[in-house]
Design an enzyme around this catalytic site. Structure first.
Site, PDB file in Angstrom:
ATOM      1  N   HIS A 177       0.830  -1.209   0.000  1.00 58.43           N
ATOM      2  CA  HIS A 177       0.000   0.000   0.000  1.00 58.43           C
ATOM      3  C   HIS A 177       0.862   1.255   0.000  1.00 58.43           C
ATOM      4  O   HIS A 177       1.892   1.340   0.661  1.00 58.43           O
ATOM      5  CB  HIS A 177      -1.030   0.000   1.133  1.00 58.43           C
ATOM      6  CG  HIS A 177      -0.494   0.123   2.528  1.00 58.43           C
ATOM      7  ND1 HIS A 177      -0.212   1.337   3.121  1.00 58.43           N
ATOM      8  CD2 HIS A 177      -0.244  -0.810   3.463  1.00 58.43           C
ATOM      9  CE1 HIS A 177       0.198   1.135   4.356  1.00 58.43           C
ATOM     10  NE2 HIS A 177       0.202  -0.157   4.598  1.00 58.43           N
TER      11      HIS A 177
ATOM     12  N   ASP B  61       6.014   1.033   6.986  1.00 50.66           N
ATOM     13  CA  ASP B  61       4.576   0.849   6.769  1.00 50.66           C
ATOM     14  C   ASP B  61       4.053   1.930   5.827  1.00 50.66           C
ATOM     15  O   ASP B  61       3.575   2.953   6.293  1.00 50.66           O
ATOM     16  CB  ASP B  61       3.852   0.883   8.116  1.00 50.66           C
ATOM     17  CG  ASP B  61       2.383   0.538   8.012  1.00 50.66           C
ATOM     18  OD1 ASP B  61       1.996  -0.088   7.009  1.00 50.66           O
ATOM     19  OD2 ASP B  61       1.619   0.892   8.929  1.00 50.66           O
TER      20      ASP B  61
ATOM     21  N   GLU C 283      -5.040   2.046   2.471  1.00 54.11           N
ATOM     22  CA  GLU C 283      -5.112   0.833   3.295  1.00 54.11           C
ATOM     23  C   GLU C 283      -5.322   1.188   4.750  1.00 54.11           C
ATOM     24  O   GLU C 283      -6.112   0.546   5.463  1.00 54.11           O
ATOM     25  CB  GLU C 283      -3.827   0.010   3.120  1.00 54.11           C
ATOM     26  CG  GLU C 283      -3.820  -1.317   3.881  1.00 54.11           C
ATOM     27  CD  GLU C 283      -3.343  -1.224   5.317  1.00 54.11           C
ATOM     28  OE1 GLU C 283      -3.596  -2.177   6.085  1.00 54.11           O
ATOM     29  OE2 GLU C 283      -2.729  -0.200   5.689  1.00 54.11           O
ATOM     30  N   GLU C 284      -4.601   2.215   5.213  1.00 53.05           N
ATOM     31  CA  GLU C 284      -4.605   2.532   6.641  1.00 53.05           C
ATOM     32  C   GLU C 284      -5.981   2.940   7.162  1.00 53.05           C
ATOM     33  O   GLU C 284      -6.270   2.769   8.344  1.00 53.05           O
ATOM     34  CB  GLU C 284      -3.595   3.647   6.940  1.00 53.05           C
ATOM     35  CG  GLU C 284      -2.143   3.299   6.658  1.00 53.05           C
ATOM     36  CD  GLU C 284      -1.579   2.275   7.629  1.00 53.05           C
ATOM     37  OE1 GLU C 284      -2.329   1.741   8.466  1.00 53.05           O
ATOM     38  OE2 GLU C 284      -0.369   1.997   7.536  1.00 53.05           O
TER      39      GLU C 284
ATOM     40  N   ASP D 268       3.232  -6.140   3.534  1.00 52.00           N
ATOM     41  CA  ASP D 268       2.807  -5.051   4.419  1.00 52.00           C
ATOM     42  C   ASP D 268       3.111  -5.393   5.872  1.00 52.00           C
ATOM     43  O   ASP D 268       2.238  -5.400   6.730  1.00 52.00           O
ATOM     44  CB  ASP D 268       1.307  -4.765   4.244  1.00 52.00           C
ATOM     45  CG  ASP D 268       0.832  -3.591   5.115  1.00 52.00           C
ATOM     46  OD1 ASP D 268       1.682  -2.794   5.548  1.00 52.00           O
ATOM     47  OD2 ASP D 268      -0.379  -3.489   5.372  1.00 52.00           O
TER      48      ASP D 268
ATOM     49  N   HIS E 234       3.133   3.017  13.038  1.00 50.80           N
ATOM     50  CA  HIS E 234       2.183   4.110  13.293  1.00 50.80           C
ATOM     51  C   HIS E 234       2.706   5.174  14.256  1.00 50.80           C
ATOM     52  O   HIS E 234       1.929   5.845  14.930  1.00 50.80           O
ATOM     53  CB  HIS E 234       0.854   3.556  13.829  1.00 50.80           C
ATOM     54  CG  HIS E 234       0.094   2.734  12.837  1.00 50.80           C
ATOM     55  ND1 HIS E 234      -1.172   2.229  13.093  1.00 50.80           N
ATOM     56  CD2 HIS E 234       0.410   2.322  11.583  1.00 50.80           C
ATOM     57  CE1 HIS E 234      -1.599   1.536  12.042  1.00 50.80           C
ATOM     58  NE2 HIS E 234      -0.649   1.586  11.111  1.00 50.80           N
TER      59      HIS E 234
END
Length: 470
Positions: A280, A292, A326-327, A354, A425
């Protein structure tokens, strides 16, 4: 001694010849797989790609201005690498702005705190919220609280995330992030905070998507760093009343158009059949989106490029899909599945990278049960890269996880995520967390996987029926 009928003897010779021809083809493909691994080990392409993405684009929250920059970057980069077909497909995404995020303990011992708004959260009222904290060990414990017992309070889910190579601890605690605001609001809370869904002890808070529910009043939602969660607990040992002040400036700004960006290595004899390898393109806005999922973008792009540069084409088309959004809810993956519904029967297999850039240690599959053992044999070359065979229950990765229900076989190339949730994140998701050698190993395995699947003679369908919930 009886003589076999001529027709039967001819049939036996034909079967033997076909078997020998198939083995010869498999051996040739195996040799190509070994050469692809060697190429990947000597290439810096993947690292150059993730460096370019994190430095020239940086954080790229779905629907943001930098998301548009990322799409343009991907289109230009894929074209410059010489892929035969590069295009993009529109995806409607929600637009959310983080704004300010501040919190401090008011009593019994005033202390500043490190927090971050959870993705999709509303803002606090102007001036913020000051209220007493009500602590719970888990989402289930919060759900079990008496009706109205949290009126005027800030709920606090204090679930710690365990460290596992396969990331299993994340699955046990992430529901508190995604569903906690609804559960807290139903009990009367004015806001919710959660212990960060992370395995680190850094004073950094982990963001991530949360959800509201129609008919339940939305409340502000934030994550506190793990050290700050510990501090709240230490205060609760001294008194049963801890109050804090929370101020969020988050804002929902409607919808925008982003894109799934797609590139292809055209197949030869089975060009209409597709081996999909994806990642992604979007990221959260706190770090630079290196692990990520900048790493995934680099891994699948470089793997396909190494196949593109081979003297012979693969039989099937290798399709690279860089998914949007995606997130914020697998939106790019869902949009792709719907847009390509008519050709899903031609998707031979799919896999998504991912989970950072840790070395791949195992391949799990979701193929026809009778084909599983043979699929494992086809990837024998990966054993030299430290990769073992796994189960036949793979999801394939977030953006392809909906495909098995639509009949599409998938594989999960399992990466070592022992430290993934230290950075996931957070502002700490930056380029320095990527080991170039481990990244190259990922590229090698993905290139081998895509090549062997693109030339496989196995029938991977139908998938085993999904067990019914009891």
């Amino acid at each position: 001694m009886k003589t076999l009928p001529l027709a039967l003897l001819s049939l036996g010779l034909l079967v033997a010849a076909n078997s020998q021809a198939n083995q010869t083809t498999t051996d040739k493909n195996h040799k190509v797989a070994i050469s692809l691994a060697n190429t990947a080990a000597q290439s810096s392409l993947a690292y150059e790609l993730v460096e370019s993405l994190t430095v020239e684009v940086g954080p790229r929250l779905a629907g943001s201005d930098q998301d548009k920059v990322a799409v343009d970057w991907a289109m230009a980069k894929l074209k410059s690498l010489g892929f035969e077909r590069v295009y993009k497909e529109p995806v409607t995404v929600p637009v959310w702005h983080r704004g300010i995020a501040k919190a401090n303990i008011v009593s019994p011992y005033p202390q500043p705190m490190v927090i971050t708004a959870l993705g999709g959260s509303i803002a606090t009222p102007k001036g913020g919220i000051t209220a007493e904290v009500a602590r719970f060990d888990s989402l289930d414990a919060l759900k079990a609280a008496p009706e109205g017992s949290l009126k005027g309070k800030i709920a606090f889910i204090d679930a710690k995330t365990e460290r596992h190579r396969d990331g299993a601890g994340y699955g046990k605690t992430s529901s508190g992030r995604s569903k906690g605001a609804v559960a807290a609001a139903e009990k009367g809370a004015v806001a919710i905070i959660i212990r960060s869904i992370g395995t680190d002890t850094d004073r950094m808070a982990h963001t991530g998507m949360m959800r509201y529910q129609d008919g339940v009043e939305p409340i502000p939602a934030a994550a506190v760093s793990n050290p700050d969660a510990d501090m709240i607990n230490a205060m609760l040992k001294r008194t049963d009343k801890v109050s804090l002040h929370l101020e969020l400036g988050s804002e929902r700004r409607g919808e925008a158009t982003s894109y799934n960006v797609i590139a292809e290595v055209s197949g030869s004899s089975k060009a209409d059949e597709i081996v999909l390898i994806g990642a992604h393109l979007d990221s959260w806005d706190e770090g630079t989106g290196a692990i990520d999922d900048g790493a995934g973008v680099a891994i699948v792009t470089a793997a396909a490029k190494h196949i593109l540069d081979l003297p012979a084409k693969p039989q099937r088309t290798v399709r690279v899909v860089l998914y949007a959004a995606e997130e914020v809810g697998l939106i790019g993956g869902k949009t792709y599945a719907k847009a390509h519904e008519a050709e899903l029967a031609k998707h031979y297999i799919a896999a998504e990278s991912d989970f950072g850039a840790g070395r791949i240690y195992q391949i799990d599959w979701n193929v026809a049960p009778r084909a599983h053992a043979d699929a494992v044999k086809l990837m024998h070359a990966a054993e030299q890269l430290g990769v073992s065979s796994g189960n036949n229950q793979a999801s394939g990765g977030p953006d392809v996880s909906m495909l098995p229900a639509l009949g599409v076989p998938v594989a999960s190339l399992r990466q070592d995520g022992s430290d993934y949730f230290d950075y996931h994140h957070t502002p700490n998701d930056t380029l320095d967390k990527i080991d170039p050698a481990a990244l190259a190993q990922n590229v090698a395995v993905y290139a081998q996987f895509a090549w062997m699947m693109a030339n496989s003679e196995l029938e991977l369908r139908p998938l085993a029926p999904k067990p019914q919930a009891q």
